[in-house]
Design an enzyme around this catalytic site. Structure first.
Site, short mmCIF file in Angstrom:
data_model
loop_
_atom_site.label_atom_id
_atom_site.label_comp_id
_atom_site.label_asym_id
_atom_site.label_seq_id
_atom_site.Cartn_x
_atom_site.Cartn_y
_atom_site.Cartn_z
N GLY A 50 8.39 -98.47 -84.76
CA GLY A 50 8.26 -98.24 -86.20
C GLY A 50 6.79 -98.26 -86.62
N SER A 51 6.58 -98.73 -87.85
CA SER A 51 5.24 -98.65 -88.43
C SER A 51 4.22 -99.54 -87.73
CB SER A 51 5.30 -99.04 -89.91
OG SER A 51 6.04 -98.09 -90.61
N THR A 52 4.68 -100.48 -86.93
CA THR A 52 3.70 -101.31 -86.21
C THR A 52 2.83 -100.43 -85.31
OG1 THR A 52 5.28 -101.69 -84.42
CG2 THR A 52 5.20 -103.34 -86.16
N PHE A 53 3.36 -99.26 -84.97
CA PHE A 53 2.64 -98.38 -84.05
C PHE A 53 1.43 -97.73 -84.71
CE2 PHE A 53 2.33 -95.05 -80.79
CZ PHE A 53 2.52 -95.82 -79.66
N LYS A 54 1.40 -97.79 -86.05
CA LYS A 54 0.28 -97.14 -86.76
C LYS A 54 -1.07 -97.73 -86.36
CE LYS A 54 3.17 -95.98 -90.68
NZ LYS A 54 3.78 -96.57 -91.88
#
Lengths: 691, 119
Positions: free
Chosen positions: A314-318
């Site tokens: 999810g957004s942690t990958f940003k």
């Protein structure tokens, strides 16, 4: 005096001599016959009688945590075996054994009816059960003796029955902390071989080697000489020393369990890593698994899913997309990107949405606000080749090298050859890519370690039973993924996520600064993204200024709330706060004000780092809130009637060390109240319980 | 006639005929006193050595029994030690300690301002 003998006497002497000679020759002949002709055969026969090979059971090595606390330990227990063909009355024996070993008589009879030379009736008896069986055997022997020779048939049957079952020692594995680190440790099967987890992975080291010792027995069968002691070095298995800290593991499991219960989630994961060394301090997962009772669980429970299961980050990958773009100098932290007011169309390829509509955001704000559109645009600018290069650099799509059976690679698409634009773009914000929680933790740790990716360490050392090191696993850098400068900038951006206005404010334990990122990932059900099942994530490092812990928290299918900042961040806060205190990193009091006040104060402070370096504010009141006289003490205060904590607080403030005796309330003190302070700054206080 | 004399006469009659001539007598070789002493000493020495060998063998077996017994005791003690380690680890398990602290002794984690860092 001379004795004179006549001829006849001489003859007789000769005859007797001859007779003796014949006699001795016969003996000599017999000796030659026994020693040299039949000797080897007789010697073999004697050896068979007196020398016997006894199996020497291997003792499985222990598994210890980093502070040498036993997590898994073996000890010998008794198992009940039998020779069914020698048992006369199987039904009666089954009935008698049933209450002793806690089994059904019919089951025992069924086992004894088997046409085999040897069967296990019950393995791993409790000490009480073993004692009961031994007592029963002794009673049987007494009955045989009491009946004597008259009742020969009965006594013979009893003797044979008594000899037909016996207790055998067997090693049994214990996990004294029960569910603590259960999936990491794995378990052993009933024969003492590793069947899962580290028990399986390091079985060749831990198991030891079964040997046979040559023992010389006497006529009663007692051992006279044994070679068993010489075989100890070979039979003892090596001990594993893990990087896991049982206290941090406990904290992680406890916080995760509370979070999973609170959000009625299907499960959860937590990984705690030391960024500088790659040592794994904790790997927790829910539901828990108790290796002592492994047969009660299914495979999903006893696998270490932090290593074997891959999920969308999810957004942690940003943070990894932005870190790559910054390192490749494609973007700067202050570069503005228009976030299309929450809806970004990729032509016919698809549409990207944000949870909240945003206009123009800088790169740093894209991380802070967690804008999918902003991250997608950064990913597009970075390009597929560089994106792929950095993803590989962070270790996604590859095994971490933790040396754990069944480690998942994770799924990283070949984005350079993917036709659909949407598939290339969604990777930028963590969709269409899967990673294990461990991969995520190691990549996060690389950012906290000046951009150096480390190989994870779960087993630190293998030592033999004498404590000598057999193998040692040192921290191993894999590669420099980011420049130290980029890593530092990234930490600054991630810190803003946990500050006022960010998505992860719930992740900050009082007195600490945290750099992190929230994430909410749709789960894939079948071949499509589910609209009702999510993973809530928070990944972060603490303290933000000089990270000592990199922590990943994933909650699987939370109900009631789905966002990482709401569901996973508080769990992160609990793990980080308690673990840091345990490791000796104490909270700084000036950071313990409410966030609003803190923000207002920080705006006035030119350098927050300098403020952090200041010593903690002095304690103005004692623990119970009673005011103390300001300034140093000049004479001994009256401590009588005070509890230990209060006495310590008063004396500590005065710089006096204290010898304490007893517990409860102070009843006696030296020097007396009002007396000058002791010259050596040491006083004595005696305590007694209230009663 | 004394009884033994009759017996010797009878024996003579059986073994030797009446017309047998008495042949010249031969000297029986005699051991001297010194040699006899040496012989006795040697014999006593051999007997002593034999006894010593037998005694040492007996001691060897006795000590081996004791060693076997002690080794069995040592193994048992090692096993007890391992069992105690299991018990100690179970008693020191963190969930148990935390439960004891909170439920039995009404303890709670200290507030940050209650912690005094002694260094």
């Amino acid at each position: 005096m001379n004795f004179m003998l006549n001829k006849w006497v001489r003859v007789r002497i000769i005859l007797v001599g001859l007779g003796l000679a014949v006699f001795f020759l016969a003996i000599l002949g017999r000796i030659v016959d026994l020693k040299f002709i039949k000797g080897p055969a007789l010697e073999d026969m004697a050896l068979r009688e007196h020398q016997k090979n006894f199996p020497v059971l291997p003792i499985r090595g222990s598994i210890l945590d980093r502070n040498r606390t036993e997590l898994a330990i073996s000890t010998f227990v008794k198992s009940l075996g039998a020779h069914p063909r020698r048992i006369a009355d199987k039904r009666q024996l089954s009935r008698k054994l049933a209450p002793l070993i806690g089994m059904n008589a019919a089951t025992i009879q069924e086992i004894l009816e088997r046409d085999r030379p040897f069967v296990w009736v019950k393995r791993h008896l409790t000490p009480q059960q073993a004692a009961a069986v031994e007592k029963f055997k002794a009673e049987l022997e007494q009955q045989v003796k009491a009946r004597g020779k008259n009742a020969s048939e009965d006594s013979d049957a009893l003797t044979r029955t008594g000899n037909a079952f016996y207790l055998l020692p067997e090693a049994r594995r214990y996990y004294p902390h029960r569910t603590l680190a259960g999936p990491i440790l794995g378990f052993c099967n009933i024969d003492g071989h590793g069947a899962e987890g580290l028990e399986l992975q390091y079985d060749k080291y831990i198991y030891g080697k079964p040997q046979k010792s040559l023992n010389i027995l006497d006529a009663r069968g007692q051992i006279v000489i044994s070679s068993e002691k010489e075989l100890i070095d070979q039979t003892m298995g090596d001990n594993l020393i893990l990087s896991i800290d049982r206290t941090i593991q406990y904290i992680a499991e406890k916080e995760l369990e509370q979070g999973v219960k609170k959000w009625h989630a299907a499960g959860g994961f937590a990984v705690v890593v030391v960024p500088q060394t790659g040592e794994v301090l904790a790997m927790a997962q829910m539901p828990p698994f108790d290796p002592n009772h492994y047969h009660k669980y299914c495979k999903d429970y006893y696998q270490n899913r932090n290593v074997t299961v891959a999920l969308e980050p999810g957004s942690t990958f940003k943070i990894f997309t932005v870190a790559a773009a910054l390192d490749a100098k494609t973007v700067k932290p202050t570069d503005p990107y228009h976030c299309e007011n929450g809806r970004f169309s990729l032509g016919g390829s698809g549409v990207i949405n944000d949870v909240h509509p945003y206009g123009s955001l800088t790169v740093a704000e894209i991380i802070k606000k967690s804008s999918n559109i902003g991250a997608a645009k950064i990913g597009l600018k970075l390009g597929p080749q560089k994106t792929e290069h950095y993803l590989k650099g962070f270790g996604f799509g590859q095994r971490t090298g933790i040396n754990y059976a069944g480690e998942n690679y994770g799924l990283v698409r070949n984005i350079t050859s993917t036709r659909a634009l949407i598939d290339r773009v969604t990777v930028s914000f963590g969709q269409g890519i899967t990673t294990t929680p461990l991969q995520l933790a190691m990549a996060l740790a690389a950012i906290a370690n000046d951009g150096i990716l480390m190989k994870p360490i779960l087993v630190k050392e293998i030592v033999n039973h004498q404590g000598e090191v057999v193998e040692k696993y040192e921290p191993t850098p894999v590669r420099q993924v980011l420049s130290p400068e980029t890593a530092r900038i990234m930490l600054g951006m991630m810190k803003s996520v946990t500050e006022q206005g960010g998505t992860g404010t719930e992740a900050v334990p009082p007195g600490y600064a945290v750099a992190g990122k929230t994430g909410t990932a749709q789960k894939v059900v079948g071949k499509a993204f589910s609209k009702s099942k999510y993973n809530a994530l928070f990944i972060g490092v603490a303290p933000a200024e000089k990270p000592v812990l990199a922590i990943v928290v994933v909650i699987d299918e939370p109900k009631g709330a789905i966002y990482g900042g709401v569901v996973a961040a508080p769990i992160f806060r609990g793990i980080a706060g308690q673990s840091l205190k345990f490791l000796g990193y104490y909270p700084q009091l000036e950071k313990m004000q409410p966030p609003e006040t803190q923000t207002a104060k920080s705006s006035k402070t030119p350098k927050p780092e300098a403020a952090l370096a200041q010593p903690p504010a002095p304690v103005e009141s004692d623990i119970l809130g009673l005011p103390l006289k300001p300034g140093p003490l000049k004479q001994m205060p009256n401590l009588v009637g005070l509890p230990i904590r209060q006495v310590l607080a008063i004396l500590n403030q005065a710089g006096i060390r204290c010898e304490i005796e007893g517990r409860g309330l102070a009843v006696e003190q030296r020097p007396d109240p009002g007396a000058p302070l002791p010259p050596n700054n040491v006083c004595y206080v005696k305590f007694k319980p209230h009663s | 006639m004394p009884r033994n004399q009759i017996r010797s006469v009878a024996l003579e009659k059986v073994l030797a005929s009446d017309n047998r001539r008495v042949t010249p007598v031969y000297a029986v070789p005699q051991l001297g006193k010194g040699k006899m002493t040496i012989f006795i000493v040697l014999l006593a020495g051999m007997v002593t050595i034999g006894c010593l060998i037998a005694w040492s063998h007996l001691q060897f077996i006795t000590y081996n029994y004791q060693i076997s017994q002690k080794y069995a005791d040592q193994k048992e003690l090692h096993n007890i030690n391992r069992k105690l380690k299991v018990e100690l680890a179970s008693l020191k398990s963190l969930p148990r300690l935390e439960r004891l602290a909170t439920e039995t002794y009404n303890m709670a984690p200290p507030e940050p301002q209650q912690v005094i860092n002694l260094k």
